[in-house]
Scaffold this motif. Structure first.
Motif, PDB file in Angstrom:
ATOM      1  N   VAL A 336      66.704  17.188  52.197  1.00  0.00           N
ATOM      2  CA  VAL A 336      67.380  18.443  52.537  1.00  0.00           C
ATOM      3  C   VAL A 336      68.129  18.247  53.861  1.00  0.00           C
ATOM      4  O   VAL A 336      67.538  17.854  54.871  1.00  0.00           O
ATOM      5  N   ARG A 337      69.421  18.500  53.840  1.00  0.00           N
ATOM      6  CA  ARG A 337      70.261  18.340  55.031  1.00  0.00           C
ATOM      7  C   ARG A 337      70.584  19.698  55.655  1.00  0.00           C
ATOM      8  O   ARG A 337      70.441  20.739  55.026  1.00  0.00           O
ATOM      9  N   ARG A 338      71.036  19.638  56.908  1.00  0.00           N
ATOM     10  CA  ARG A 338      71.340  20.860  57.650  1.00  0.00           C
ATOM     11  C   ARG A 338      72.800  21.258  57.482  1.00  0.00           C
ATOM     12  O   ARG A 338      73.697  20.425  57.516  1.00  0.00           O
ATOM     13  N   LYS A 339      73.027  22.547  57.320  1.00  0.00           N
ATOM     14  CA  LYS A 339      74.373  23.110  57.300  1.00  0.00           C
ATOM     15  C   LYS A 339      74.502  24.034  58.510  1.00  0.00           C
ATOM     16  O   LYS A 339      73.619  24.881  58.759  1.00  0.00           O
ATOM     17  N   ASN A 340      75.582  23.875  59.254  1.00  0.00           N
ATOM     18  CA  ASN A 340      75.870  24.664  60.447  1.00  0.00           C
ATOM     19  C   ASN A 340      74.952  24.254  61.615  1.00  0.00           C
ATOM     20  O   ASN A 340      74.057  23.436  61.466  1.00  0.00           O
ATOM     21  N   PHE A 350      70.445  22.327  52.620  1.00  0.00           N
ATOM     22  CA  PHE A 350      71.123  22.197  51.327  1.00  0.00           C
ATOM     23  C   PHE A 350      70.913  20.781  50.780  1.00  0.00           C
ATOM     24  O   PHE A 350      70.603  19.841  51.512  1.00  0.00           O
ATOM     25  N   ILE A 351      71.076  20.642  49.466  1.00  0.00           N
ATOM     26  CA  ILE A 351      71.114  19.351  48.800  1.00  0.00           C
ATOM     27  C   ILE A 351      72.350  19.303  47.901  1.00  0.00           C
ATOM     28  O   ILE A 351      72.931  20.351  47.594  1.00  0.00           O
ATOM     29  N   ASP A 352      72.717  18.091  47.529  1.00  0.00           N
ATOM     30  CA  ASP A 352      73.860  17.894  46.644  1.00  0.00           C
ATOM     31  C   ASP A 352      73.376  17.241  45.360  1.00  0.00           C
ATOM     32  O   ASP A 352      72.785  16.159  45.393  1.00  0.00           O
ATOM     33  N   ILE A 353      73.588  17.902  44.238  1.00  0.00           N
ATOM     34  CA  ILE A 353      73.257  17.357  42.926  1.00  0.00           C
ATOM     35  C   ILE A 353      74.528  17.308  42.094  1.00  0.00           C
ATOM     36  O   ILE A 353      75.120  18.348  41.792  1.00  0.00           O
ATOM     37  N   LEU A 354      74.984  16.098  41.764  1.00  0.00           N
ATOM     38  CA  LEU A 354      76.202  15.928  40.964  1.00  0.00           C
ATOM     39  C   LEU A 354      77.375  16.697  41.576  1.00  0.00           C
ATOM     40  O   LEU A 354      78.068  17.444  40.894  1.00  0.00           O
ATOM     41  N   LYS A 355      77.560  16.513  42.866  1.00  0.00           N
ATOM     42  CA  LYS A 355      78.655  17.129  43.620  1.00  0.00           C
ATOM     43  C   LYS A 355      78.540  18.660  43.727  1.00  0.00           C
ATOM     44  O   LYS A 355      79.494  19.336  44.103  1.00  0.00           O
ATOM     45  N   HIS A 356      77.386  19.197  43.392  1.00  0.00           N
ATOM     46  CA  HIS A 356      77.176  20.646  43.463  1.00  0.00           C
ATOM     47  C   HIS A 356      76.173  20.936  44.568  1.00  0.00           C
ATOM     48  O   HIS A 356      75.061  20.401  44.566  1.00  0.00           O
ATOM     49  N   GLU A 357      76.571  21.774  45.525  1.00  0.00           N
ATOM     50  CA  GLU A 357      75.717  22.087  46.670  1.00  0.00           C
ATOM     51  C   GLU A 357      74.761  23.220  46.331  1.00  0.00           C
ATOM     52  O   GLU A 357      75.152  24.254  45.774  1.00  0.00           O
ATOM     53  N   ILE A 358      73.487  23.062  46.698  1.00  0.00           N
ATOM     54  CA  ILE A 358      72.458  24.075  46.442  1.00  0.00           C
ATOM     55  C   ILE A 358      71.809  24.444  47.767  1.00  0.00           C
ATOM     56  O   ILE A 358      71.314  23.569  48.498  1.00  0.00           O
ATOM     57  N   LYS A 359      71.809  25.703  48.091  1.00  0.00           N
ATOM     58  CA  LYS A 359      71.279  26.207  49.354  1.00  0.00           C
ATOM     59  C   LYS A 359      69.756  26.303  49.298  1.00  0.00           C
ATOM     60  O   LYS A 359      69.175  26.746  48.303  1.00  0.00           O
ATOM     61  N   LEU A 360      69.096  25.866  50.407  1.00  0.00           N
ATOM     62  CA  LEU A 360      67.631  25.881  50.481  1.00  0.00           C
ATOM     63  C   LEU A 360      67.195  26.419  51.850  1.00  0.00           C
ATOM     64  O   LEU A 360      67.975  26.414  52.811  1.00  0.00           O
ATOM     65  N   PRO A 361      65.937  26.872  51.978  1.00  0.00           N
ATOM     66  CA  PRO A 361      65.449  27.388  53.274  1.00  0.00           C
ATOM     67  C   PRO A 361      65.535  26.321  54.371  1.00  0.00           C
ATOM     68  O   PRO A 361      65.349  25.129  54.117  1.00  0.00           O
ATOM     69  N   LYS A 362      65.802  26.753  55.592  1.00  0.00           N
ATOM     70  CA  LYS A 362      65.999  25.794  56.685  1.00  0.00           C
ATOM     71  C   LYS A 362      64.709  25.095  57.097  1.00  0.00           C
ATOM     72  O   LYS A 362      64.766  24.034  57.737  1.00  0.00           O
ATOM     73  N   ASP A 363      63.534  25.647  56.732  1.00  0.00           N
ATOM     74  CA  ASP A 363      62.289  24.951  57.086  1.00  0.00           C
ATOM     75  C   ASP A 363      62.069  23.697  56.238  1.00  0.00           C
ATOM     76  O   ASP A 363      61.142  22.923  56.487  1.00  0.00           O
ATOM     77  N   LEU A 364      62.937  23.469  55.242  1.00  0.00           N
ATOM     78  CA  LEU A 364      62.854  22.252  54.431  1.00  0.00           C
ATOM     79  C   LEU A 364      63.783  21.141  54.940  1.00  0.00           C
ATOM     80  O   LEU A 364      63.762  20.028  54.398  1.00  0.00           O
ATOM     81  N   ILE A 365      64.559  21.428  55.974  1.00  0.00           N
ATOM     82  CA  ILE A 365      65.523  20.438  56.479  1.00  0.00           C
ATOM     83  C   ILE A 365      64.793  19.155  56.881  1.00  0.00           C
ATOM     84  O   ILE A 365      63.745  19.199  57.542  1.00  0.00           O
ATOM     85  N   ASN A 366      65.334  18.024  56.438  1.00  0.00           N
ATOM     86  CA  ASN A 366      64.817  16.670  56.693  1.00  0.00           C
ATOM     87  C   ASN A 366      63.577  16.325  55.867  1.00  0.00           C
ATOM     88  O   ASN A 366      62.950  15.285  56.100  1.00  0.00           O
ATOM     89  N   LEU A 367      63.244  17.163  54.900  1.00  0.00           N
ATOM     90  CA  LEU A 367      62.138  16.850  53.995  1.00  0.00           C
ATOM     91  C   LEU A 367      62.682  16.437  52.632  1.00  0.00           C
ATOM     92  O   LEU A 367      63.779  16.815  52.234  1.00  0.00           O
TER      93      LEU A 367
END
Length: 409
Positions: A336-340, A350-367
């Protein structure tokens, strides 16, 4: 401590241990170290009565001098044969095959080190995968068989600017085989052609672990598209597993095999042309297969789980219709990477799956997250592995792969 007192304490420690006392409690009671108690309670009745203190330093208490001499002879014979693989594990297995007697790897290591025949390996750095929640348990249990493929960095013959390309294929489980093939280019077509050849004589795995190279079908220009290799695998019943981008250590088995190939083959031998490379690479593959079978102790696959290319003669391996896929899932490892800006109100993961960005909670960043596309259900499930090895679902979204056919026509 006198011998009689030592033996008396050993006997008492075993007696108290059998009565349910902990090692720590026994150590306090007998005024000895907890480590000593741990050794004593594992001794059999004969070992309890033996006092090896005062043994000449450097002399093995368990192995005869002839064992040491034979270990060194085996290593020397492997070198004379120009064997690619002459490490302590290979020496140990050869010793056991020749004598029918067991010997520990640590003893072989020590003998070869004392004889000046090995260098101590660099210590590996550990810990990063644990705090990043790398789903190690999930991957260990994923499928009955797993293989990994990767392009080896291009090589060059001396005096030539022509690139020489290789595809490495490394079985992860249950077999540990490694195979390298020279290819004309790092393309999807060459990858499929090579895998067809390998899987004619070697089992088709249930899981294929690959990186995000465009030739492997997960980094195409168009959003939510998969490549020809992915279709080829799904029609064979092979589940693709794409590692996290820019994280080659996720694919450590094949990366390690690439290193062995460079060290034992490419950097060690001299070649006049590509034809000579092809001849010698066959010798390398045979040597590695012998080495793998020598050191492997994994159980073999059941007969019903073993498949080869000839079992799929009547299958359309370019089919794009979900109805005929023999595997219906694609797996992804992602970090999970950081946005902003960090700490800002706009920050999220967020993560990227097949060029599609999916938003995730920020407490998952770097996991790490373990993602599953269920093609038939048009669903993407994102999970994180918990400390007990179980998966916890973080998010589930509708996900349709655009170049997969879903209609009935």
């Amino acid at each position: 401590m006198k011998k009689e007192l030592l033996i008396s304490k050993r006997k008492k420690a075993k007696e108290l241990h059998e009565n349910g006392w902990s090692n720590r409690k026994i150590a306090r009671h007998l005024l000895v170290s907890k480590d000593s108690v741990g050794k004593w309670v594992r001794m059999d009745e004969r070992e309890v009565l033996i006092d090896n203190r005062g043994w000449e330093k450097g002399t093995s208490r368990k192995y005869a001098p002839e064992t040491k001499q034979q270990i060194i002879r085996i290593r020397a014979d492997l070198e004379k044969e120009d064997s690619y693989f002459i490490g302590s594990e290979v020496v140990r297995k050869n010793y056991e095959n020749q004598t029918g007697e067991e010997v520990t790897k640590s003893y072989v290591d020590r003998v070869l080190k004392e004889a000046g025949l090995v260098r101590s390996p660099a210590k590996k750095k550990k810990g990063r995968s644990k705090y990043m929640k790398y789903p190690e348990y999930t991957l260990t249990k994923l499928g009955k068989s797993m293989m990994s493929v990767d392009f080896i960095d291009p090589k060059y013959l001396k005096g030539s600017e022509n690139r020489i390309n290789f595809l490495s294929c490394k079985y992860i489980r249950p077999e540990k085989l490694g195979i390298v093939k020279r290819i004309s280019g790092q393309t999807t077509e060459q990858t499929v052609k090579t895998l067809k050849g390998v899987w004619k004589t070697h089992p088709i795995p249930e899981i294929l672990k690959i990186d995000n190279d465009s030739a492997f079908g997960a980094n195409l220009p168009h959003e939510k598209y998969i490549g020809k290799l992915a279709f080829f695998l799904l029609n064979l019943g092979v589940y693709p597993l794409y590692i996290a981008p820019r994280s080659p250590w996720n694919n450590g088995q094949v990366e390690g095999f690439n290193s062995v190939f460079s060290k034992k083959f490419w950097n060690k031998l001299q070649f006049s042309d590509e034809q000579e490379i092809d001849v010698k690479i066959m010798d390398f593959n045979i040597a590695y297969e012998k080495y793998s079978r020598l050191i492997s102790n994994n159980p073999e696959l059941e007969e019903e789980d073993v498949r080869y290319m000839d079992d799929f003669k009547d299958v359309d391996l370019e089919n794009e219709h979900v109805k005929y896929f023999k595997a219906d899932k694609i797996y992804f490892l992602r970090i999970v990477r950081r946005k902003n800006d960090k700490g800002s109100d706009e920050e999220y993961g967020f993560i990227d799956i097949l060029k599609h960005e999916i938003k995730l909670p920020k407490d998952l960043i770097n996991l790490f997250v373990f993602c599953i596309i269920n093609i038939k259900l048009k669903q993407l499930v994102i999970n994180i592995e918990l400390d007990d090895g179980s998966l916890k679902e973080i998010k589930s979204v509708v996900f349709t792969i655009k170049n997969v056919r879903y209609n009935q026509s």
